[in-house]
Enzyme design. Structure first.
Site, PDB file in Angstrom:
ATOM      1  CG  HIS A  10      32.172  47.264  17.426  1.00 30.23           C
ATOM      2  ND1 HIS A  10      32.718  46.013  17.190  1.00 30.23           N
ATOM      3  CD2 HIS A  10      30.844  47.131  17.268  1.00 30.23           C
ATOM      4  CE1 HIS A  10      31.764  45.157  16.942  1.00 30.23           C
ATOM      5  NE2 HIS A  10      30.607  45.804  16.958  1.00 30.23           N
ATOM      6  CD  GLU A  83      24.568  44.700  16.854  1.00 31.45           C
ATOM      7  OE1 GLU A  83      23.881  45.282  15.983  1.00 31.45           O
ATOM      8  OE2 GLU A  83      25.687  44.222  16.636  1.00 31.45           O
TER       9      GLU A  83
END
Length: 200
Positions: A10, A83
């Site tokens: 990202h 994550e």
């Protein structure tokens, strides 16, 4: 596993307090991060993408949206691309901040595990699963998987059949970067790395 997986980190996140945000909600792309996502999307314009998969965290979805939109594809959200789990969420990123948080000290007793959160072997297992499923879903074509730094680094090392901690690997993973891996029978036969050059 056969096909091409584009592992996209990202873009840069708006994080004025400079904390370790991990899986905390509400951390979105900054203006620079949005430009990085657009640059990654531009880089992938000529790819024959059949699907775009993403971590469900906001910053990953925003990046995936830029890529998927150019190909008229929906975004498939998958928790396995999240994550890494950590007990340090909300703690500042600096050494001084960590020292001011005594509850965190014990978490660093074994940096090879890591003992402050999800182990690398756990990250490896779930990332290999989602890569395999994403490639199977496109029948060995090209697919994007938008995720986060440690999961991408761990996945790249695992696919290259290297078993070292990600910080000892030689693979960079800048925000907005695209790591494109061509796989044949689960082995990497070629790899390319793109990092967006945007003004900060």
């Amino acid at each position: 596993m056969n096909g091409t997986i584009h592992l996209v980190r990202h873009g840069l996140v708006e994080n004025p307090m400079g904390v370790i945000y991990g899986r905390l909600p509400g951390y979105n792309l900054s203006e620079v991060g949005l430009r990085q996502a657009k640059a990654a999307a531009e880089h992938l314009t000529s790819a024959s993408l059949r699907a775009v998969w993403s971590s469900p965290l906001e910053r990953a979805q925003e990046t995936a949206h830029e890529i998927a939109g150019r190909h008229g594809l929906p975004t498939v959200l998958d928790d396995r691309a999240l994550e890494s789990a950590t007990t340090l969420e909300g703690v500042g990123r600096t050494i001084a901040s960590l020292l001011r948080s005594p509850r965190s000290w014990w978490q660093f007793r074994n940096p090879m595990k890591p003992t402050w959160g999800e182990s690398f072997s756990q990250v490896r297992a779930r990332m290999l699963e989602v890569v395999e499923d994403a490639l199977a879903a496109v029948d060995g074509g090209e697919v994007v998987l938008v995720s986060h730094q440690t999961p991408i680094q761990v996945a790249r090392l695992a696919l290259a059949q290297r078993s070292v901690p990600p910080w000892l690997g030689s693979h960079p993973c800048a925000t907005g970067s695209v790591s494109s891996l061509v796989l044949e029978e689960g082995r990497v036969v070629s790899a390319r790395y793109f990092v967006p050059r945007v003004e900060g």
